[in-house]
Scaffold this motif. Sequence first.
Motif, PDB file in Angstrom:
ATOM      1  N   UNK A   1       0.839  -1.198   0.000  1.00  0.00           N
ATOM      2  CA  UNK A   1       0.000   0.000   0.000  1.00  0.00           C
ATOM      3  C   UNK A   1       0.871   1.244   0.000  1.00  0.00           C
ATOM      4  N   UNK A   2       1.552   1.464  -1.101  1.00  0.00           N
ATOM      5  CA  UNK A   2       2.498   2.564  -1.218  1.00  0.00           C
ATOM      6  C   UNK A   2       1.823   3.858  -1.643  1.00  0.00           C
ATOM      7  N   UNK A   3       2.334   4.965  -1.143  1.00  0.00           N
ATOM      8  CA  UNK A   3       1.965   6.262  -1.683  1.00  0.00           C
ATOM      9  C   UNK A   3       2.635   6.426  -3.046  1.00  0.00           C
ATOM     10  N   UNK A   4       2.056   7.271  -3.886  1.00  0.00           N
ATOM     11  CA  UNK A   4       2.654   7.579  -5.183  1.00  0.00           C
ATOM     12  C   UNK A   4       2.583   9.083  -5.413  1.00  0.00           C
ATOM     13  N   UNK A   5       3.421   9.559  -6.294  1.00  0.00           N
ATOM     14  CA  UNK A   5       3.434  10.998  -6.511  1.00  0.00           C
ATOM     15  C   UNK A   5       4.211  11.390  -7.742  1.00  0.00           C
ATOM     16  N   UNK A   6       4.402  12.707  -7.873  1.00  0.00           N
ATOM     17  CA  UNK A   6       5.124  13.278  -9.012  1.00  0.00           C
ATOM     18  C   UNK A   6       6.061  14.382  -8.533  1.00  0.00           C
ATOM     19  N   UNK A   7       7.241  14.381  -9.113  1.00  0.00           N
ATOM     20  CA  UNK A   7       8.186  15.476  -8.996  1.00  0.00           C
ATOM     21  C   UNK A   7       8.505  15.958 -10.399  1.00  0.00           C
ATOM     22  N   UNK A   8       9.138  17.111 -10.480  1.00  0.00           N
ATOM     23  CA  UNK A   8       9.575  17.602 -11.776  1.00  0.00           C
ATOM     24  C   UNK A   8      10.891  18.332 -11.646  1.00  0.00           C
TER      25      UNK A   8
ATOM     26  N   UNK B   1       8.827  19.036  -5.795  1.00  0.00           N
ATOM     27  CA  UNK B   1       7.611  18.285  -5.551  1.00  0.00           C
ATOM     28  C   UNK B   1       6.459  18.878  -6.347  1.00  0.00           C
ATOM     29  N   UNK B   2       5.605  17.992  -6.887  1.00  0.00           N
ATOM     30  CA  UNK B   2       4.415  18.438  -7.619  1.00  0.00           C
ATOM     31  C   UNK B   2       3.149  18.005  -6.891  1.00  0.00           C
ATOM     32  N   UNK B   3       3.003  16.696  -6.664  1.00  0.00           N
ATOM     33  CA  UNK B   3       1.786  16.183  -6.041  1.00  0.00           C
ATOM     34  C   UNK B   3       2.049  14.782  -5.501  1.00  0.00           C
ATOM     35  N   UNK B   4       1.235  14.380  -4.513  1.00  0.00           N
ATOM     36  CA  UNK B   4       1.344  13.038  -3.956  1.00  0.00           C
ATOM     37  C   UNK B   4      -0.015  12.585  -3.463  1.00  0.00           C
ATOM     38  N   UNK B   5      -0.212  11.263  -3.466  1.00  0.00           N
ATOM     39  CA  UNK B   5      -1.471  10.681  -3.044  1.00  0.00           C
ATOM     40  C   UNK B   5      -1.191   9.398  -2.265  1.00  0.00           C
ATOM     41  N   UNK B   6      -1.868   9.218  -1.165  1.00  0.00           N
ATOM     42  CA  UNK B   6      -1.716   8.000  -0.380  1.00  0.00           C
ATOM     43  C   UNK B   6      -2.410   6.836  -1.075  1.00  0.00           C
ATOM     44  N   UNK B   7      -2.162   5.635  -0.580  1.00  0.00           N
ATOM     45  CA  UNK B   7      -2.702   4.449  -1.246  1.00  0.00           C
ATOM     46  C   UNK B   7      -4.212   4.502  -1.375  1.00  0.00           C
ATOM     47  N   UNK B   8      -4.892   4.891  -0.305  1.00  0.00           N
ATOM     48  CA  UNK B   8      -6.349   4.941  -0.321  1.00  0.00           C
ATOM     49  C   UNK B   8      -6.917   6.214  -0.903  1.00  0.00           C
TER      50      UNK B   8
ATOM     51  N   UNK C   1       7.223   6.435  -5.870  1.00  0.00           N
ATOM     52  CA  UNK C   1       6.404   5.645  -4.963  1.00  0.00           C
ATOM     53  C   UNK C   1       7.220   5.285  -3.730  1.00  0.00           C
ATOM     54  N   UNK C   2       6.516   5.019  -2.645  1.00  0.00           N
ATOM     55  CA  UNK C   2       7.201   4.688  -1.413  1.00  0.00           C
ATOM     56  C   UNK C   2       6.189   4.207  -0.387  1.00  0.00           C
ATOM     57  N   UNK C   3       6.614   3.360   0.540  1.00  0.00           N
ATOM     58  CA  UNK C   3       5.728   3.035   1.661  1.00  0.00           C
ATOM     59  C   UNK C   3       5.370   4.300   2.438  1.00  0.00           C
ATOM     60  N   UNK C   4       4.211   4.281   3.077  1.00  0.00           N
ATOM     61  CA  UNK C   4       3.821   5.433   3.863  1.00  0.00           C
ATOM     62  C   UNK C   4       2.754   6.249   3.182  1.00  0.00           C
ATOM     63  N   UNK C   5       2.631   7.492   3.631  1.00  0.00           N
ATOM     64  CA  UNK C   5       1.553   8.352   3.130  1.00  0.00           C
ATOM     65  C   UNK C   5       2.055   9.413   2.162  1.00  0.00           C
TER      66      UNK C   5
END
Length: 123
Positions: free
Chosen positions: A31-38, A47-54, A98-102
């Motif tokens: 259940x990894x968080x995912x996001x975007x950097x640029x 950092x651009x945006x991030x979202x937790x697994x749920x 992506x990474x574990x956590x929120x």
Amino acid sequence: QVQLVESGGGLVQAGGSLRLSCAASGRTGSKDAMGWFRQAPGKEREFVAAISWGGGIIRYADSVKGRFTISRDNTKNTVYLQMSGLKPEDTAVYYCVSSPGIGTTVARGWSYWGQGTQVTVSS
């Protein structure tokens, strides 16, 4: 290990829209968080945006709030970045993470990185 593959970058005129996608493979049961950097030429990665697994925790950089929307489809192990109202200053290589956590706004807090996709916004 997680592999992240971005797609959807390209050239667009100012004011236009693009949707980036990032497909994850490998640690797909986690259940990894995912996001975007640029990263723009000559500038630090940001950092651009991030979202937790749920999807309950979402963060945006101030520079993209109201213009970009992050979402994910866990059945497809994919995260999306819908970008609208694009500006020339949005021109950069966009990286999926992506990474574990929120999730975090700090680059070193992310375990896995994609190869990046170029987004170019012309004026």
